[in-house]
Design an enzyme around this catalytic site. Structure first.
Site, PDB file in Angstrom:
ATOM      1  N   ARG A 104       7.493  16.880   7.698  1.00 11.58           N
ATOM      2  CA  ARG A 104       7.376  17.849   6.598  1.00 11.58           C
ATOM      3  C   ARG A 104       8.455  18.894   6.816  1.00 11.58           C
ATOM      4  O   ARG A 104       8.455  19.600   7.830  1.00 11.58           O
ATOM      5  CB  ARG A 104       5.990  18.487   6.578  1.00 11.58           C
ATOM      6  CG  ARG A 104       5.895  19.659   5.627  1.00 11.58           C
ATOM      7  CD  ARG A 104       4.478  20.100   5.369  1.00 11.58           C
ATOM      8  NE  ARG A 104       3.778  19.173   4.501  1.00 11.58           N
ATOM      9  CZ  ARG A 104       2.694  19.471   3.790  1.00 11.58           C
ATOM     10  NH1 ARG A 104       2.175  20.691   3.848  1.00 11.58           N
ATOM     11  NH2 ARG A 104       2.113  18.587   3.016  1.00 11.58           N
ATOM     12  N   HIS A 131       7.024  14.823  -2.729  1.00 11.69           N
ATOM     13  CA  HIS A 131       5.767  14.734  -1.974  1.00 11.69           C
ATOM     14  C   HIS A 131       5.140  13.366  -2.280  1.00 11.69           C
ATOM     15  O   HIS A 131       4.084  13.263  -2.920  1.00 11.69           O
ATOM     16  CB  HIS A 131       4.832  15.875  -2.391  1.00 11.69           C
ATOM     17  CG  HIS A 131       3.741  16.166  -1.413  1.00 11.69           C
ATOM     18  ND1 HIS A 131       3.571  15.472  -0.230  1.00 11.69           N
ATOM     19  CD2 HIS A 131       2.738  17.087  -1.458  1.00 11.69           C
ATOM     20  CE1 HIS A 131       2.526  15.958   0.416  1.00 11.69           C
ATOM     21  NE2 HIS A 131       2.003  16.932  -0.303  1.00 11.69           N
ATOM     22  N   GLN A 134       1.342  12.446  -1.438  1.00 14.21           N
ATOM     23  CA  GLN A 134       0.401  13.121  -2.336  1.00 14.21           C
ATOM     24  C   GLN A 134       0.217  12.307  -3.613  1.00 14.21           C
ATOM     25  O   GLN A 134      -0.905  12.062  -4.064  1.00 14.21           O
ATOM     26  CB  GLN A 134       0.931  14.514  -2.683  1.00 14.21           C
ATOM     27  CG  GLN A 134       0.085  15.256  -3.692  1.00 14.21           C
ATOM     28  CD  GLN A 134      -1.275  15.630  -3.136  1.00 14.21           C
ATOM     29  OE1 GLN A 134      -1.361  16.234  -2.077  1.00 14.21           O
ATOM     30  NE2 GLN A 134      -2.332  15.259  -3.833  1.00 14.21           N
ATOM     31  N   ASP A 225      -0.036  22.666  -9.888  1.00 11.56           N
ATOM     32  CA  ASP A 225       0.275  22.995  -8.491  1.00 11.56           C
ATOM     33  C   ASP A 225       0.645  24.477  -8.461  1.00 11.56           C
ATOM     34  O   ASP A 225       0.832  25.110  -9.519  1.00 11.56           O
ATOM     35  CB  ASP A 225       1.435  22.109  -8.005  1.00 11.56           C
ATOM     36  CG  ASP A 225       1.775  22.313  -6.533  1.00 11.56           C
ATOM     37  OD1 ASP A 225       0.944  22.879  -5.785  1.00 11.56           O
ATOM     38  OD2 ASP A 225       2.886  21.911  -6.126  1.00 11.56           O
ATOM     39  N   CYS A 265      -3.060  19.276  -6.226  1.00 17.86           N
ATOM     40  CA  CYS A 265      -2.792  18.747  -4.883  1.00 17.86           C
ATOM     41  C   CYS A 265      -3.417  19.607  -3.790  1.00 17.86           C
ATOM     42  O   CYS A 265      -3.630  19.132  -2.683  1.00 17.86           O
ATOM     43  CB  CYS A 265      -1.302  18.588  -4.678  1.00 17.86           C
ATOM     44  SG  CYS A 265      -0.375  20.109  -4.916  1.00 17.86           S
ATOM     45  N   ARG A 293      -6.065  11.084   0.203  1.00 14.68           N
ATOM     46  CA  ARG A 293      -4.891  11.183   1.098  1.00 14.68           C
ATOM     47  C   ARG A 293      -5.122  10.309   2.332  1.00 14.68           C
ATOM     48  O   ARG A 293      -4.226   9.633   2.818  1.00 14.68           O
ATOM     49  CB  ARG A 293      -4.661  12.639   1.532  1.00 14.68           C
ATOM     50  CG  ARG A 293      -4.375  13.625   0.394  1.00 14.68           C
ATOM     51  CD  ARG A 293      -3.030  13.375  -0.255  1.00 14.68           C
ATOM     52  NE  ARG A 293      -1.933  13.363   0.692  1.00 14.68           N
ATOM     53  CZ  ARG A 293      -1.301  14.445   1.140  1.00 14.68           C
ATOM     54  NH1 ARG A 293      -1.629  15.632   0.702  1.00 14.68           N
ATOM     55  NH2 ARG A 293      -0.291  14.341   1.986  1.00 14.68           N
TER      56      ARG A 293
HETATM   57  N1   CP Z   1      -1.629  18.737  -0.633  1.00 15.03           N
HETATM   58  C1   CP Z   1      -1.107  18.924   0.587  1.00 15.03           C
HETATM   59  O1   CP Z   1      -0.099  18.342   0.968  1.00 15.03           O
HETATM   60  O2   CP Z   1      -1.821  19.796   1.359  1.00 15.03           O
HETATM   61  P1   CP Z   1      -1.388  20.384   2.770  1.00 15.03           P
HETATM   62  O3   CP Z   1      -0.229  21.312   2.529  1.00 15.03           O
HETATM   63  O4   CP Z   1      -2.611  21.089   3.273  1.00 15.03           O
HETATM   64  O5   CP Z   1      -0.992  19.246   3.670  1.00 15.03           O
HETATM   65  N1  NVA Z   2       4.420  22.507  -4.091  1.00 12.74           N
HETATM   66  C1  NVA Z   2       3.603  22.872  -2.955  1.00 12.74           C
HETATM   67  C2  NVA Z   2       2.764  21.723  -2.526  1.00 12.74           C
HETATM   68  C3  NVA Z   2       1.866  21.984  -1.361  1.00 12.74           C
HETATM   69  C4  NVA Z   2       1.070  20.791  -0.951  1.00 12.74           C
HETATM   70  C5  NVA Z   2       4.502  23.331  -1.825  1.00 12.74           C
HETATM   71  O1  NVA Z   2       5.546  22.712  -1.602  1.00 12.74           O
HETATM   72  O2  NVA Z   2       4.173  24.324  -1.178  1.00 12.74           O
END
Ligand code: CP
Ligand code: NVA
Length: 308
Positions: A104, A131, A134, A225, A265, A293
């Site tokens: 990530r 993502h 997701q 989101d 999400c 997930r």
């Molecule tokens: N939706 C999602 O990716 O959540 P987290 O940021 O908690 O992993």
């Molecule tokens: N768009 C958000 C998604 C989090 C799961 C971010 O990148 O923070």
């Protein structure tokens, strides 16, 4: 089912998958969730996360444990990564220990560079651009509700961000129509919209608009989101009034199909992109979505590791 074609590959974007491969992953995840496919692997997953995470971190970990494997948390603050060891060096070293890694991070280019140097599968666990894990879980959730995906319409409201980009590609791959409604300055990258149109190849319609109400009309899935993603927190207060017309609330939902479901999400900011009433209301499937997930990533891990 043989998922041999997945073995050893990376998942950096949903564009890395074919339409058939998405269907295979959804099927395997459904079988695993129903307890009809108990796959096993004795492998080690690394988690290299430069951003916070609850769902992705825990669901990947639990998925690996349920497969019989192990997980190592490579938090940058306790590895040499956080002290500036080059990514290319880290990738080549970690690939000698680990069987698979989920990353990530911010720049998609860093994921691509890591994947270039590492000889193990690299999974995008969220970048600024995409993502994919997701959205695979999202498609599983929609399929559970509607039985199939092709021909449905999903409307995404808010920021044209990483989740919006993966939804564009995911919907194109499964033949769903997708409408993205954002403020004018916050539309998804044109290159991703074009990529989705190429994948859809006329099988589904892709619409990018600034009109929230018309975008929602008769839609089957309403998705939102956060208005400021991780790394954009300083811009949150500036964005709030700009994004207000795109809030998912009961008034906006009255324009959707009467059976429309709502997805997010998570984490959600109640009172901003979604109201508490909608989050907690009967249309909301966000908890099933979060659970999925686990199931889809277990299918993905088993497939990329060659256990499926
Ligand atoms: N939706 C999602 O990716 O959540 P987290 O940021 O908690 O992993
Ligand atoms: N768009 C958000 C998604 C989090 C799961 C971010 O990148 O923070």
């Amino acid at each position: 089912m043989s998922m041999g074609a997945f073995k050893g590959r990376d998942l950096l974007s949903l564009a890395d998958l074919t339409a058939e491969e998405v269907q295979e992953l959804l099927h395997l995840a459904g079988e695993m969730k129903a307890g009809r496919a108990n796959l096993h692997c004795n492998k080690v997953l690394g988690l290299l996360f430069y951003k916070a995470s609850t769902r992705t971190r825990v669901s990947f970990s639990v998925a690996m444990y349920q497969l019989g494997g192990q997980v190592i948390d490579l938090n940058p603050s306790v590895t040499q990564v956080g002290r500036g060891e080059p990514l290319a060096d880290t990738a080549r070293v970690l690939a000698r220990y680990l069987d698979i890694i989920a990353i990530r991070t911010f720049a998609q280019a860093d994921l691509e560079s890591f994947a270039h140097y590492a000889r193990i599968p690299v999974i995008n666990a969220l970048s600024d651009l995409a993502h994919p894990c997701q959205v695979l879980a999202d498609l599983l959730t929609i399929q559970e509700v509607y039985g199939s995906l092709a021909g449905l319409t999903l409307t995404y409201l808010g920021d044209g961000n990483n989740v919006a980009h993966s939804l564009l590609l995911g919907c194109a791959l499964v033949g769903m129509d997708i409408r993205i409604a954002t403020p004018p300055e916050y539309q998804p990258h044109a290159a991703i919209v074009d990529q989705a149109k190429t994948i859809a190849n006329g099988r589904s319609t892709i619409t990018v608009t600034t009109e929230a109400t018309s975008a929602v009309k008769d839609a089957n899935v309403i998705y939102t989101d956060v208005w400021a993603s991780m790394g954009q927190e300083a811009m949150a207060s500036t964005r709030t009034p700009i994004f207000q017309p795109y809030q998912v609330n009961d008034d906006l939902l009255s324009h959707a199909d009467s059976k429309a479901i709502v997805l997010h999400c998570l984490p959600a900011h109640r009172g901003e992109e979604i109201t508490n009433a909608v989050m907690e209301g009967p249309r909301s499937h966000v908890w099933d979505q979060a659970e999925n997930r686990l199931h889809i990533q277990k299918a993905l891990l088993a497939s990329l590791l060659g256990s499926a």
